[in-house]
Scaffold this motif. Structure first.
Motif, mmCIF file in Angstrom:
data_model
loop_
_atom_site.group_PDB
_atom_site.id
_atom_site.type_symbol
_atom_site.label_atom_id
_atom_site.label_comp_id
_atom_site.label_asym_id
_atom_site.label_seq_id
_atom_site.Cartn_x
_atom_site.Cartn_y
_atom_site.Cartn_z
ATOM 1 N N ARG A 81 4.143 15.004 4.464
ATOM 2 C CA ARG A 81 2.813 14.496 4.157
ATOM 3 C C ARG A 81 2.838 12.969 4.170
ATOM 4 O O ARG A 81 1.991 12.314 4.757
ATOM 5 N N MET A 82 3.899 12.440 3.546
ATOM 6 C CA MET A 82 4.030 10.979 3.456
ATOM 7 C C MET A 82 4.254 10.380 4.839
ATOM 8 O O MET A 82 3.706 9.339 5.186
ATOM 9 N N GLN A 83 5.059 11.094 5.640
ATOM 10 C CA GLN A 83 5.336 10.607 6.986
ATOM 11 C C GLN A 83 4.027 10.506 7.778
ATOM 12 O O GLN A 83 3.773 9.514 8.464
ATOM 13 N N ARG A 84 3.224 11.562 7.639
ATOM 14 C CA ARG A 84 1.956 11.553 8.355
ATOM 15 C C ARG A 84 1.067 10.402 7.864
ATOM 16 O O ARG A 84 0.479 9.681 8.647
ATOM 17 N N PHE A 85 1.061 10.224 6.523
ATOM 18 C CA PHE A 85 0.259 9.141 5.942
ATOM 19 C C PHE A 85 0.637 7.788 6.563
ATOM 20 O O PHE A 85 -0.208 6.991 6.936
ATOM 21 N N ILE A 86 1.954 7.556 6.690
ATOM 22 C CA ILE A 86 2.409 6.262 7.215
ATOM 23 C C ILE A 86 2.125 6.144 8.714
ATOM 24 O O ILE A 86 1.649 5.121 9.199
ATOM 25 N N LEU A 128 12.711 0.998 2.869
ATOM 26 C CA LEU A 128 13.289 2.311 2.546
ATOM 27 C C LEU A 128 12.430 2.924 1.457
ATOM 28 O O LEU A 128 12.050 2.236 0.500
ATOM 29 N N ILE A 129 12.130 4.201 1.603
ATOM 30 C CA ILE A 129 11.246 4.863 0.651
ATOM 31 C C ILE A 129 11.948 6.059 0.023
ATOM 32 O O ILE A 129 12.541 6.877 0.721
ATOM 33 N N GLY A 130 11.866 6.138 -1.298
ATOM 34 C CA GLY A 130 12.299 7.352 -1.989
ATOM 35 C C GLY A 130 11.077 8.029 -2.586
ATOM 36 O O GLY A 130 10.216 7.359 -3.142
ATOM 37 N N LEU A 131 10.991 9.345 -2.425
ATOM 38 C CA LEU A 131 9.812 10.059 -2.910
ATOM 39 C C LEU A 131 10.101 10.731 -4.245
ATOM 40 O O LEU A 131 11.256 11.006 -4.584
ATOM 41 N N LYS A 132 9.015 10.997 -4.987
ATOM 42 C CA LYS A 132 9.190 11.714 -6.247
ATOM 43 C C LYS A 132 9.628 13.139 -5.959
ATOM 44 O O LYS A 132 10.456 13.710 -6.668
ATOM 45 N N GLN A 133 9.025 13.715 -4.907
ATOM 46 C CA GLN A 133 9.388 15.083 -4.524
ATOM 47 C C GLN A 133 9.698 15.135 -3.037
ATOM 48 O O GLN A 133 8.883 14.728 -2.219
ATOM 49 N N ARG A 134 10.855 15.652 -2.703
ATOM 50 C CA ARG A 134 11.259 15.720 -1.297
ATOM 51 C C ARG A 134 10.236 16.487 -0.460
ATOM 52 O O ARG A 134 10.043 16.232 0.714
ATOM 53 N N SER A 135 9.597 17.462 -1.097
ATOM 54 C CA SER A 135 8.666 18.315 -0.357
ATOM 55 C C SER A 135 7.472 17.527 0.182
ATOM 56 O O SER A 135 6.788 17.970 1.085
ATOM 57 N N ALA A 174 0.832 -1.205 0.000
ATOM 58 C CA ALA A 174 0.000 0.000 0.000
ATOM 59 C C ALA A 174 0.867 1.255 0.000
ATOM 60 O O ALA A 174 0.591 2.230 -0.712
ATOM 61 N N ILE A 175 1.928 1.206 0.782
ATOM 62 C CA ILE A 175 2.813 2.373 0.847
ATOM 63 C C ILE A 175 3.589 2.519 -0.454
ATOM 64 O O ILE A 175 3.695 3.606 -1.031
ATOM 65 N N ALA A 176 4.148 1.407 -0.924
ATOM 66 C CA ALA A 176 4.944 1.448 -2.157
ATOM 67 C C ALA A 176 4.106 1.931 -3.334
ATOM 68 O O ALA A 176 4.629 2.527 -4.269
ATOM 69 N N GLY A 177 2.807 1.666 -3.267
ATOM 70 C CA GLY A 177 1.949 2.057 -4.371
ATOM 71 C C GLY A 177 1.415 3.471 -4.270
ATOM 72 O O GLY A 177 0.729 3.947 -5.163
ATOM 73 N N HIS A 178 1.722 4.144 -3.190
ATOM 74 C CA HIS A 178 1.257 5.522 -3.000
ATOM 75 C C HIS A 178 1.786 6.401 -4.129
ATOM 76 O O HIS A 178 2.946 6.278 -4.527
ATOM 77 N N PRO A 179 0.952 7.279 -4.673
ATOM 78 C CA PRO A 179 1.379 8.083 -5.837
ATOM 79 C C PRO A 179 2.614 8.950 -5.580
ATOM 80 O O PRO A 179 3.338 9.270 -6.531
ATOM 81 N N ALA A 180 2.868 9.334 -4.313
ATOM 82 C CA ALA A 180 4.020 10.201 -4.051
ATOM 83 C C ALA A 180 5.328 9.421 -4.044
ATOM 84 O O ALA A 180 6.411 9.998 -4.113
#
Ligand SMILES: Nc1ncnc2c1ncn2[C@@H]1O[C@H](COP(=O)(O)OP(=O)(O)OP(=O)(O)O)[C@@H](O)[C@H]1O
Ligand SMILES: [Mg+2]
Lengths: 420, 231
Positions: free
Chosen positions: A255-260, A244-251, A89-95
């Motif tokens: 938001r992603m942290q909160r999501f997780i 380990l997660i890499g995001l498309k945008q660091r910004s 679910a996390i890996a599939g997140h659009p960000a």
């Protein structure tokens, strides 16, 4: 004043042996101080850059430091795992740009075994966004292949083609052998100065395969699935330890942290590795400061030696000072002469110490990396080092004022005919 | 104008109860060359130190070349000494790590006046003086520490004379010389001082030398403190 300084230099040259010995003491003391500072800064640097280019480290909910300890340093055990569904679910997140699963819990002769994907070698970054490099071989491609870190290879003398077996559990004495399913080393990584050097990497499927015939941390009695048959099973893991997660945008990171952290399926924790590593370093920072304090003491001892040398020499130089007095030198000139000499020796010692530190660190850098995993950068002296250097010279100035002041007093008390 | 005029001088070394010097009056004319003697410990070197402005009397007045030394601040006294006084000591006159020639040149580095008065230039003047004092050229670049005591005394004499100081103070400078060199030494000293009209105070225990000088003074004649009273 120039004439006085020239005379001071000539006089110092005539006593070059004793002054030389003092100089050596100061050089060594300064070198020690600067080396400690440099190693301290660089160790901190390489520590806090144990992972870079990773935006979030995700695991079951625990403390941030604990998560870093097992996910990045492979030390200690995770209290809980992450379900494969949650991971997906996390890996599939659009960000999310990329996600690499990590599965820990096995070891090889004391070194941690990390189950992951071959992607790991592509995405993992350390230091200034450096990618992992292979000194030999390539990433694992099939189930029973392993890639070892530089320290593992060096300590155990492994080369590509080496057969190894893994143990269940972590630590030197595993809780059981996976002796029935040997691995072949297919790649060796270059030294990084990070925990990667002390890790054996295998495929995520390999971890599942190893434990097909295990239940609850024990081999299932009477069941033995030979390696050639594991391919018939579904090797998709049900659980992993961390990701380990890499995001498309660091910004997007907060938001992603909160999501997780608010993930509904199970309690999860996402941390920013840089922040957590800094926190961890703070906890062990007392050691480095103690080291620095000890080497500062060594410098003080060195400078006390300088003062002692100059003061001892002063008695033999009483005559010299009286002659200069007769020729027109004032007590101030003699004060200047003595102080300048001390300051010259300290400054020279401090600069030579700096040179020695730079030379030594560039010579010792590969060895330090190999032996201790400390990355010493080849670079100009940092602000901290220059500050220490300034402090050494300032302390040297104070140490030189004492003989200068003595010379002043002597030259006034002795007149033109000092008693020997 | 006199070269030196002392009035009501009183000097006591720190941490000593009795004064060392109590000189109501002492005067030297310009160009006068005086032989000063007195028992050991009577205060001859102390008096010379006062003239050099290195020590300061508790009371009284020292006028050197018309200048009241007490009027000068310590820095100016050092300047004055460098500019106008040549010193010669009994032993350990030289900076051991400096060559003989550089030792002679030292006053010119401390005093622009002495440098300017060294004719035609300091180096030539230094070499001339060394030659006249019978010091061979091979010894000039030698560190002073490697010279014999007598050779050192001659280098010191050249140093005291360079740049034509108006006042020469010599504290037992001939003790290490053989009779013949002593003669050369004193002749040169007297000749050089006469040539520039300098005043000379020459301290020695060797009374035979007194004959060369214009005047002989015993310290007890001018000093009211009697030796023995000190200790
Ligand atoms: N630097 C000093 N500090 C304290 N007392 C001193 C100092 N120099 C000399 N004295 C004292 O002053 C007195 C005179 O000493 P001074 O050296 O002037 O004697 P002197 O006449 O030159 O003797 P000599 O012929 O042996 O050279 C002595 O009693 C000595 O103890
Ligand atoms: Mg004396």
């Amino acid at each position: 004043m120039n004439a006085v300084l020239r005379l001071a230099a000539l006089s110092a040259w005539s006593r070059r042996l004793t002054l030389g010995l003092t100089l050596v003491a100061i050089v060594l003391a300064t070198t020690l101080l600067l080396a400690v500072e440099r190693i301290r800064v660089d160790a901190r640097q390489s520590f806090s850059q144990s992972v870079s280019g990773v935006d979030l480290v995700v695991g079951a909910r625990t403390g941030a430091v604990q998560l870093m300890l097992y996910a990045v340093f492979h030390s200690g055990a995770a209290s809980n795992n992450i379900g494969w569904n949650s991971y997906q679910a996390i890996a599939g997140h659009p960000a999310v740009d990329w996600a690499v699963p990590l599965s820990l819990g096995d070891s090889h002769r004391g070194f941690a075994v990390l189950g992951t994907r071959a992607d790991y070698f592509r995405h993992f970054r350390f230091g200034e966004h450096e990618a992992l490099r292979f000194t030999a071989g390539e990433p694992f491609a099939s189930v029973f292949e392993a890639v070892v870190g530089s320290e593992v290879a060096a300590r155990l003398g492994y080369a590509v083609g080496q057969e190894i077996t893994l143990s269940h559990g972590i630590g030197e004495t595993g809780m059981g052998e996976h002796g029935d399913k040997p691995f072949r080393v297919v790649g060796i990584l270059a030294a990084t100065g990070t925990p990667v050097d002390r890790t054996v990497h295998v495929g995520l499927e390999a971890i599942t395969a190893l434990h097909l015939d295990w239940v609850g941390g024990m081999p299932m009695p009477g069941l033995n699935i030979p390696p050639q048959l594991v391919a018939k099973f579904d090797l998709q893991p049900k659980e992993i330890t961390a990701a380990l997660i890499g995001l498309k945008q660091r910004s997007d990171v907060f938001r992603m942290q909160r999501f997780i952290n608010e993930f509904r399926g199970e309690p999860l924790l996402a941390v920013l590795p840089g922040v957590a590593l800094d926190e961890l370093w703070q906890a062990i920072g007392t050691v480095e400061r103690t080291l620095l304090a000890i080497s500062a003491l060594v410098v003080v001892v060195g400078l006390a030696g300088l003062t002692a040398t100059l003061l001892a020499g002063l008695n033999e130089r009483r005559r010299e000072l009286a002659i200069l007095r007769a020729l027109g030198a004032g007590p101030r000139d003699l004060f200047l002469m003595l102080t300048a000499e001390g300051l010259l020796v300290t400054t020279l010692g401090a600069l030579l110490g700096l040179a020695l530190t730079s030379l030594g660190s560039s010579l010792a850098a590969p060895w330090l990396l190999e032996r201790f995993g400390v990355v010493l950068g080849a670079r100009l002296p940092g602000a901290g080092e220059l500050e220490l250097l300034g402090l050494v010279i300032a302390t040297g100035l104070i140490a030189s004022l004492i003989p200068g002041w003595r010379a002043w007093r002597m030259s006034l008390a002795d007149g033109l005919t000092p008693r020997i | 104008m006199s070269a030196l005029r002392i009035t009501d001088l009183l000097f006591r070394w720190p941490r000593q109860s009795a004064p060392c010097l109590d000189i109501p009056r002492f005067e030297l004319a310009r160009g006068e060359r005086v032989f000063l003697h007195g028992p050991s410990g009577s205060g001859k070197s102390t008096l010379l130190g006062l003239l050099g402005g290195v020590a300061v009397p508790q009371a009284g007045r020292i006028e050197l070349l018309g200048q009241d030394l007490a009027q000068l601040r310590s820095h100016a006294r050092d300047r004055f000494r460098a500019d106008h006084i040549g010193f010669l000591f009994q032993q350990f006159n030289l900076l051991p790590w400096l060559s003989a020639l550089d030792n002679v040149l030292l006053p010119c580095t401390f005093s622009a006046r002495r440098k300017q008065r060294a004719e035609p230039d300091p180096r030539t003047a230094a070499k001339r003086l060394l030659t006249q004092l019978d010091l061979v050229a091979e010894l000039w670049p030698q560190p002073a520490a490697e010279l014999s005591v007598g050779q050192q005394q001659r280098v010191a004499a050249a140093r005291a004379l360079i740049g034509q100081p108006e006042f020469l103070i010599a504290d037992e400078p001939t003790s290490a010389l053989d009779t013949e060199r002593q003669q050369i030494f004193i002749d040169l000293l007297l000749r050089e001082t006469a040539a520039v009209g300098a005043t000379l105070i020459f301290v020695s225990h060797d009374r035979r030398l007194a004959a060369h000088f214009d005047r002989t003074v015993a310290l007890d004649e001018i000093n009211r403190v009697k030796p023995g009273a000190v200790s």
